[in-house]
Motif scaffolding. Structure first.
Motif, PDB file in Angstrom:
ATOM      1  N   VAL A 287      49.770  51.126  43.640  1.00  0.00           N
ATOM      2  CA  VAL A 287      48.400  51.493  43.268  1.00  0.00           C
ATOM      3  C   VAL A 287      48.012  52.839  43.862  1.00  0.00           C
ATOM      4  O   VAL A 287      47.357  53.658  43.210  1.00  0.00           O
ATOM      5  CB  VAL A 287      47.421  50.394  43.715  1.00  0.00           C
ATOM      6  CG1 VAL A 287      45.978  50.797  43.417  1.00  0.00           C
ATOM      7  CG2 VAL A 287      47.738  49.079  43.019  1.00  0.00           C
ATOM      8  N   LEU A 288      48.435  53.103  45.100  1.00  0.00           N
ATOM      9  CA  LEU A 288      48.005  54.330  45.779  1.00  0.00           C
ATOM     10  C   LEU A 288      48.775  55.561  45.334  1.00  0.00           C
ATOM     11  O   LEU A 288      48.226  56.668  45.377  1.00  0.00           O
ATOM     12  CB  LEU A 288      48.148  54.160  47.295  1.00  0.00           C
ATOM     13  CG  LEU A 288      47.253  53.109  47.953  1.00  0.00           C
ATOM     14  CD1 LEU A 288      47.490  53.084  49.447  1.00  0.00           C
ATOM     15  CD2 LEU A 288      45.784  53.388  47.663  1.00  0.00           C
TER      16      LEU A 288
ATOM     17  N   ASP B 172      50.187  42.348  47.613  1.00  0.00           N
ATOM     18  CA  ASP B 172      50.846  42.133  48.902  1.00  0.00           C
ATOM     19  C   ASP B 172      49.845  41.924  50.036  1.00  0.00           C
ATOM     20  O   ASP B 172      50.151  42.177  51.199  1.00  0.00           O
ATOM     21  CB  ASP B 172      51.774  43.304  49.231  1.00  0.00           C
ATOM     22  CG  ASP B 172      51.058  44.641  49.099  1.00  0.00           C
ATOM     23  OD1 ASP B 172      49.871  44.650  48.722  1.00  0.00           O
ATOM     24  OD2 ASP B 172      51.693  45.673  49.385  1.00  0.00           O
ATOM     25  N   GLU B 173      48.623  41.493  49.685  1.00  0.00           N
ATOM     26  CA  GLU B 173      47.588  41.102  50.653  1.00  0.00           C
ATOM     27  C   GLU B 173      47.145  42.276  51.530  1.00  0.00           C
ATOM     28  O   GLU B 173      46.918  42.134  52.728  1.00  0.00           O
ATOM     29  CB  GLU B 173      48.077  39.932  51.518  1.00  0.00           C
ATOM     30  CG  GLU B 173      48.374  38.687  50.713  1.00  0.00           C
ATOM     31  CD  GLU B 173      48.832  37.531  51.582  1.00  0.00           C
ATOM     32  OE1 GLU B 173      48.978  37.755  52.810  1.00  0.00           O
ATOM     33  OE2 GLU B 173      49.045  36.437  51.048  1.00  0.00           O
ATOM     34  N   ASN B 174      47.034  43.444  50.934  1.00  0.00           N
ATOM     35  CA  ASN B 174      46.476  44.608  51.608  1.00  0.00           C
ATOM     36  C   ASN B 174      45.162  44.992  50.950  1.00  0.00           C
ATOM     37  O   ASN B 174      44.962  44.764  49.749  1.00  0.00           O
ATOM     38  CB  ASN B 174      47.442  45.797  51.550  1.00  0.00           C
ATOM     39  CG  ASN B 174      48.654  45.599  52.430  1.00  0.00           C
ATOM     40  OD1 ASN B 174      48.524  45.178  53.580  1.00  0.00           O
ATOM     41  ND2 ASN B 174      49.834  45.879  51.908  1.00  0.00           N
ATOM     42  N   ILE B 175      44.274  45.583  51.737  1.00  0.00           N
ATOM     43  CA  ILE B 175      42.969  46.013  51.236  1.00  0.00           C
ATOM     44  C   ILE B 175      43.004  47.529  51.030  1.00  0.00           C
ATOM     45  O   ILE B 175      43.454  48.273  51.903  1.00  0.00           O
ATOM     46  CB  ILE B 175      41.847  45.635  52.214  1.00  0.00           C
ATOM     47  CG1 ILE B 175      41.773  44.116  52.363  1.00  0.00           C
ATOM     48  CG2 ILE B 175      40.508  46.180  51.737  1.00  0.00           C
ATOM     49  CD1 ILE B 175      40.748  43.650  53.377  1.00  0.00           C
TER      50      ILE B 175
ATOM     51  N   GLY C 172      45.012  43.467  41.778  1.00  0.00           N
ATOM     52  CA  GLY C 172      45.482  42.216  42.360  1.00  0.00           C
ATOM     53  C   GLY C 172      46.859  41.807  41.893  1.00  0.00           C
ATOM     54  O   GLY C 172      47.490  40.944  42.514  1.00  0.00           O
ATOM     55  N   LYS C 173      47.366  42.419  40.834  1.00  0.00           N
ATOM     56  CA  LYS C 173      48.695  42.086  40.324  1.00  0.00           C
ATOM     57  C   LYS C 173      49.761  43.088  40.747  1.00  0.00           C
ATOM     58  O   LYS C 173      50.920  42.946  40.331  1.00  0.00           O
ATOM     59  CB  LYS C 173      48.669  42.007  38.790  1.00  0.00           C
ATOM     60  CG  LYS C 173      47.824  40.871  38.245  1.00  0.00           C
ATOM     61  CD  LYS C 173      47.853  40.866  36.732  1.00  0.00           C
ATOM     62  CE  LYS C 173      47.023  39.712  36.155  1.00  0.00           C
ATOM     63  NZ  LYS C 173      47.043  39.724  34.679  1.00  0.00           N
TER      64      LYS C 173
ATOM     65  N   ALA D 252      34.376  47.221  33.917  1.00  0.00           N
ATOM     66  CA  ALA D 252      35.405  48.063  34.529  1.00  0.00           C
ATOM     67  C   ALA D 252      35.795  47.556  35.910  1.00  0.00           C
ATOM     68  O   ALA D 252      36.983  47.547  36.274  1.00  0.00           O
ATOM     69  CB  ALA D 252      34.904  49.507  34.606  1.00  0.00           C
ATOM     70  N   GLU D 253      34.820  47.127  36.713  1.00  0.00           N
ATOM     71  CA  GLU D 253      35.129  46.622  38.049  1.00  0.00           C
ATOM     72  C   GLU D 253      35.956  45.347  37.971  1.00  0.00           C
ATOM     73  O   GLU D 253      36.924  45.156  38.726  1.00  0.00           O
ATOM     74  CB  GLU D 253      33.826  46.370  38.808  1.00  0.00           C
ATOM     75  CG  GLU D 253      34.037  45.920  40.240  1.00  0.00           C
ATOM     76  CD  GLU D 253      32.716  45.710  40.972  1.00  0.00           C
ATOM     77  OE1 GLU D 253      32.751  45.180  42.107  1.00  0.00           O
ATOM     78  OE2 GLU D 253      31.662  46.079  40.414  1.00  0.00           O
ATOM     79  N   THR D 254      35.601  44.465  37.044  1.00  0.00           N
ATOM     80  CA  THR D 254      36.379  43.238  36.873  1.00  0.00           C
ATOM     81  C   THR D 254      37.809  43.549  36.454  1.00  0.00           C
ATOM     82  O   THR D 254      38.773  42.952  36.962  1.00  0.00           O
ATOM     83  CB  THR D 254      35.702  42.344  35.827  1.00  0.00           C
ATOM     84  OG1 THR D 254      34.374  42.041  36.251  1.00  0.00           O
ATOM     85  CG2 THR D 254      36.487  41.061  35.617  1.00  0.00           C
ATOM     86  N   SER D 255      37.962  44.501  35.556  1.00  0.00           N
ATOM     87  CA  SER D 255      39.297  44.833  35.047  1.00  0.00           C
ATOM     88  C   SER D 255      40.166  45.446  36.127  1.00  0.00           C
ATOM     89  O   SER D 255      41.338  45.069  36.294  1.00  0.00           O
ATOM     90  CB  SER D 255      39.159  45.797  33.863  1.00  0.00           C
ATOM     91  OG  SER D 255      38.385  45.226  32.831  1.00  0.00           O
ATOM     92  N   ILE D 256      39.623  46.402  36.875  1.00  0.00           N
ATOM     93  CA  ILE D 256      40.460  47.060  37.882  1.00  0.00           C
ATOM     94  C   ILE D 256      40.807  46.114  39.027  1.00  0.00           C
ATOM     95  O   ILE D 256      41.883  46.192  39.623  1.00  0.00           O
ATOM     96  CB  ILE D 256      39.779  48.346  38.396  1.00  0.00           C
ATOM     97  CG1 ILE D 256      40.822  49.227  39.087  1.00  0.00           C
ATOM     98  CG2 ILE D 256      38.623  48.020  39.332  1.00  0.00           C
ATOM     99  CD1 ILE D 256      40.317  50.614  39.405  1.00  0.00           C
ATOM    100  N   ARG D 257      39.918  45.185  39.356  1.00  0.00           N
ATOM    101  CA  ARG D 257      40.261  44.205  40.390  1.00  0.00           C
ATOM    102  C   ARG D 257      41.417  43.316  39.926  1.00  0.00           C
ATOM    103  O   ARG D 257      42.292  42.956  40.720  1.00  0.00           O
ATOM    104  CB  ARG D 257      39.032  43.359  40.726  1.00  0.00           C
ATOM    105  CG  ARG D 257      37.985  44.097  41.544  1.00  0.00           C
ATOM    106  CD  ARG D 257      36.855  43.186  41.966  1.00  0.00           C
ATOM    107  NE  ARG D 257      35.823  43.930  42.684  1.00  0.00           N
ATOM    108  CZ  ARG D 257      35.871  44.227  43.976  1.00  0.00           C
ATOM    109  NH1 ARG D 257      36.920  43.821  44.699  1.00  0.00           N
ATOM    110  NH2 ARG D 257      34.890  44.905  44.544  1.00  0.00           N
TER     111      ARG D 257
END
Length: 401
Positions: free
Chosen positions: A193-194, A142-145, A186-187, A177-182
Motif C-alpha cells: 500500500v505504501l 498484516d495488522e499494521n496501521i 485491509g486486503k 470512497a472511505e469504505t472502498s479504500i478501507r
C-alpha cells in the motif's frame, strides 16, 4: 374624427375598433369573474371615471399576464442541463439552448452544471497537515496501521438522480470512497500500500466506490482518486524509517551478491566447460594412441611370426637407438678391437643429429664421456659412421649365432 367622437368604433363606421370599448369589455369580464355585477345605471360623469379605471386595471392585468408568461423562458448552457419540475415532481431534463416552461407556481426549473469537476477530501481538509485521524487511519492485512490522505474527483452523469436521490452528495461520495479504500487496504500488505501498490490501490478504490454509488443511483461519476499521502502513524515513524533503511540495505547486499554471482558463475561454467573439453580431448588422444599401439603390435606380431629372429633383432636395435639418442654419453664396445674414436665427440653427435644418422650402439659395458678438444674435419666423421655401424651389426649377428 377624434377619439372622443361617439361614432368612433361603430360597426357602420368601417374604422378600427374602439380601444376603450375593448378595455371596458375586458373589465366587465374580470368584474364578472370576481362577482362584481355593477350598479346598473348611474350618472354619466361617474360612469366615465369608472370605465377609465376599469380599463387601466385590465391593461395592468394584461401586462402582468405577459410578464408571468415571459418568466417561463430560460437558457441552458452547453455545460449544463435543466431539470423541469411540475408542482415539485420531476418532468424532464432539458438540453442546452433556449427553453420555456410553464411559469411559477405550476412549473420550476433547476439548472445543474454537469461538466464541473467536484472534489472531496478524505483524511484531511484543505491541507494534508490538517489531518482527520478518524478518516485517515486504516488497518492493513498484516495488522499494521497506516495513515492515508486522498482526494476524490467526480462530476455528474445524471442530473435527475443527483437532485432527487442525494440529500448530501459530497458526504455520499466521501463515505463510499472511505469504505472502498478501507476494504482495499485491509486486503493488502503494508509495504504494498505504501510503495509499489499505490496506483493499484487508487484504481481499485475508484472502481469499488463507483459500484457503490451506482447501486444507490446517485447520478455521480468518479473521475479519479488521488493519493496525497500514505505513511505510518507519526508515533512509529522513526522505527519505521529504521526498518525501511534496513530493508534497503538488505536489498543492496542482495543485489551485490547477485552481481558477484553473475560474474563468478559464468567464469566457473566456462572453466568447467574448458576442463571437460580438455578431458574429452585427452580421452580421445589416449584412446587413439592405445588403438594405434594395439594396431602396431598386431602388425609387429604378424611380422614376428614370419621371421622371429629378424624381428626381435630389429626391435632390440630400435629400442637401443631410442634410449641412447636421449643421452649425452657414447657407448663403445671394448671387444671389437677397434677403439678408434674421432674427436671432438660433441661435433660428431651434433653433425649426426643434423644429418639424421643414428649413433652407433653396442652391448659393451665400457663407456667414456664426451670431451671438448680442438675441432676435426666434419666430413671424416660423417664418412666413418656408416661403416662403423655396419661392422657393429655384423659382429652382433655373429655373436648371437
Amino acid at each position: 374624427m377624434g377619439l372622443n367622437d361617439p361614432q368612433w368604433g361603430k360597426k357602420n363606421s368601417g374604422g378600427p375598433p374602439d380601444i376603450e370599448a375593448v378595455l371596458r369589455d375586458i373589465n366587465k369580464k374580470i368584474s364578472a369573474l370576481f362577482g362584481n355585477k355593477g350598479s346598473g345605471t348611474g350618472d354619466t360623469g361617474g360612469g366615465g371615471s369608472s370605465n377609465k379605471f376599469n380599463a387601466s386595471i385590465g391593461l395592468i392585468a394584461v401586462v402582468v399576464v405577459l410578464i408571468w408568461i415571459a418568466s417561463g423562458f430560460y437558457i441552458v448552457d452547453a455545460s449544463q442541463r435543466g431539470v423541469v419540475l411540475r408542482f415539485g415532481s420531476f418532468v424532464e431534463t432539458t438540453m442546452p439552448g433556449p427553453r420555456w416552461h410553464m411559469p411559477f407556481p405550476i412549473e420550476s426549473v433547476e439548472v445543474v452544471n454537469i461538466s464541473q469537476v467536484r472534489t472531496v477530501e478524505i483524511g484531511y481538509r484543505e491541507n494534508v497537515k490538517n489531518k482527520i485521524l478518524k478518516e485517515s487511519l486504516m488497518l492493513t492485512d498484516d495488522e499494521n496501521i497506516i495513515d492515508i490522505q486522498f482526494a476524490v474527483q467526480y462530476f455528474l452523469k445524471d442530473p435527475g438522480e443527483y437532485l432527487f436521490n442525494n440529500r448530501a452528495p459530497d458526504e455520499n461520495v466521501r463515505q463510499a470512497a472511505e469504505t472502498s479504500i478501507r476494504e482495499i487496504v485491509g486486503k493488502n500488505k503494508m509495504d504494498f500500500v505504501l510503495y509499489e501498490g499505490r496506483e493499484q490501490v487508487a484504481a481499485a478504490t475508484t472502481k469499488l466506490a463507483q459500484d457503490i454509488l451506482d447501486r444507490y443511483k446517485s447520478g455521480i461519476l468518479l473521475s479519479k482518486v488521488t493519493m496525497q499521502n500514505a505513511q505510518p502513524p507519526e508515533q512509529v515513524q522513526a522505527a519505521f524509517d529504521d526498518a525501511v533503511k534496513a530493508g534497503q540495505d538488505r536489498e543492496r547486499q542482495k543485489n551485490e551478491g547477485q552481481a558477484y554471482a553473475n560474474d563468478v558463475i559464468p567464469r566457473a561454467k566456462g572453466a568447467a566447460a574448458r576442463l571437460m573439453q580438455e578431458a574429452e580431448g585427452y580421452r580421445q588422444r589416449v584412446i587413439a594412441s592405445a588403438e594405434g599401439d594395439a594396431s602396431r603390435f598386431q602388425q609387429v606380431l604378424v611380422e614376428y611370426e614370419k621371421a622371429p629372429v629378424v624381428t626381435r633383432e630389429r626391435m632390440y636395435i630400435d629400442m637401443m637407438q631410442q634410449v641412447l639418442t636421449s643421452t649425452s654419453k657414447v657407448m663403445v664396445d671394448q671387444k671389437s678391437g677397434n677403439n678408434l674414436l674421432y674427436l671432438p665427440l660433441d661435433k660428431l653427435i651434433q653433425s649426426t643429429a643434423q644429418s639424421g644418422l643414428p649413433l652407433p650402439e653396442t652391448q659393451a659395458a665400457g663407456h667414456i664421456e664426451q670431451q671438448a678438444v680442438p675441432s676435426a674435419p666434419m666430413n671424416e666423421a660423417a664418412a666413418v659412421m656408416p661403416r662403423a655401424r655396419e661392422e657393429l651389426r655384423g659382429r652382433n649377428r655373429e655373436a648371437r649365432q
